[in-house]
Enzyme design. Structure first.
Site, short mmCIF file in Angstrom:
data_model
loop_
_atom_site.label_atom_id
_atom_site.label_comp_id
_atom_site.label_asym_id
_atom_site.label_seq_id
_atom_site.Cartn_x
_atom_site.Cartn_y
_atom_site.Cartn_z
N ASP A 128 17.75 73.51 6.22
CA ASP A 128 19.01 72.80 6.46
C ASP A 128 20.05 73.70 7.10
O ASP A 128 21.07 73.22 7.60
CB ASP A 128 19.56 72.19 5.18
CG ASP A 128 19.80 73.20 4.07
OD1 ASP A 128 20.42 74.24 4.34
OD2 ASP A 128 19.39 72.94 2.92
N ASP A 146 14.56 80.20 -0.53
CA ASP A 146 15.26 78.92 -0.69
C ASP A 146 14.22 77.82 -0.79
O ASP A 146 14.10 76.96 0.09
CB ASP A 146 16.21 78.69 0.49
CG ASP A 146 17.04 77.43 0.34
OD1 ASP A 146 17.11 76.89 -0.78
OD2 ASP A 146 17.63 77.00 1.35
#
Length: 287
Positions: free
Chosen positions: A88, A158
């Site tokens: 993202d 992540d």
């Protein structure tokens, strides 16, 4: 799914949360996962993968600031940073705010996540994909860390929860690869779930990481979207002093870096390593 329907998260059996869907902005089933971005009045744009919320516009800054600034300011001299996942772009955004960093590599398994997040979650990356220090690698994270000849000062995993494509990022093979890809005094951090509801995940990570690093612990933050209590972040290095820095040192580094954060500060940093007794007891029982 249409406007005003309810979207229900499926992470935990028998317990969950829902969001009203004001507008479905994007939905696609890629080769790796089912992706959806929808608009919600309370949290803005929400992205979910395989029925699990990954990020929302309203509270993403807590997660991303803590995942980046804690290890980077604890290290104090990082030049090369590796992000595993993070399609993202928000982790990249926060890392790129550190002007002393010379190289940022991001390894994302799904090119589709990067593409649609640039379009539908532009505030997450906020132009960071154009940073000249940045290099995007489309690859499996385990494959990259076990094969690369590069060394990094900080590695940030992540990752999604340990199901589906994210499962491999909680394995001993991955942790061993991260250890070999770190420079001396390097730091590895990873998302490790909400420990009240996902305690086994934390215990498994701690046990596996302890085979490769001499100092393994967790730090924490409360993030509204990840309901159920505090979210824990795995911390691993071979230098225990990096986890115990004085707040004055951290404040000096924070000021010198010229950062302006919405959640992170030096006091939050030092306090985040204080863990609830139920987790400490569980870790002690495992030892």
């Amino acid at each position: 799914m249409t406007q005003n329907e309810m979207w229900f998260e499926t992470l935990h059996p028998g317990f969950g949360q829902y969001f009203t869907v004001d507008d479905v902005l994007y939905r696609e089933k890629t080769a790796h996962q089912d992706l959806i971005i929808f608009q919600n009045a309370a949290f803005g744009r929400v992205m979910a993968l395989d029925g699990v919320v990954q990020t929302t516009e309203r509270d993403e800054f807590i997660y991303h600031e803590m995942m980046t600034h804690v290890p980077l300011l604890a290290h104090g001299a990082a030049k090369k940073v590796l992000i595993i996942g993070g399609g993202d772009g928000a982790m990249l955004r926060e890392v790129s705010r550190h002007t002393a960093i010379e190289q940022i590599t991001m390894v994302e398994i799904d090119a589709g996540v990067v593409t649609f997040c640039k379009q539908y979650l532009p505030n997450h990356s906020a132009g960071a994909y154009d940073d000249p220090r940045f290099n995007l690698v489309i690859d499996d994270g385990v494959n990259f860390v076990t094969q690369t000849d590069e060394k990094f000062d900080v590695i940030i995993s992540d990752c999604t929860d340990p199901v589906g494509p994210g499962e491999s990022l909680f394995t001993s093979e991955f942790y061993a690869g991260c250890k070999r890809a770190l420079n001396e005094n390097g730091i590895f951090v990873a998302q490790n779930g909400v420990c009240f509801l996902q305690q086994d995940e934390a215990l498994n990570s701690h046990r596996k990481l302890s085979h490769y690093f001499s100092d393994v612990s967790f730090y924490q933050a409360a993030i509204p979207t990840y309901y159920g209590g505090i979210m824990t972040f795995a911390w691993a290095s071979d230098n225990p002093a990096l986890r115990q820095l004085d707040a004055a040192i951290l404040q000096h580094r924070f000021t010198a870096a010229g950062l302006n954060c919405r959640y992170y500060n030096a006091a939050i940093h030092t306090g985040s390593f204080a863990l609830p007794q139920y987790l400490l007891n569980a870790l002690a029982d495992q030892a």
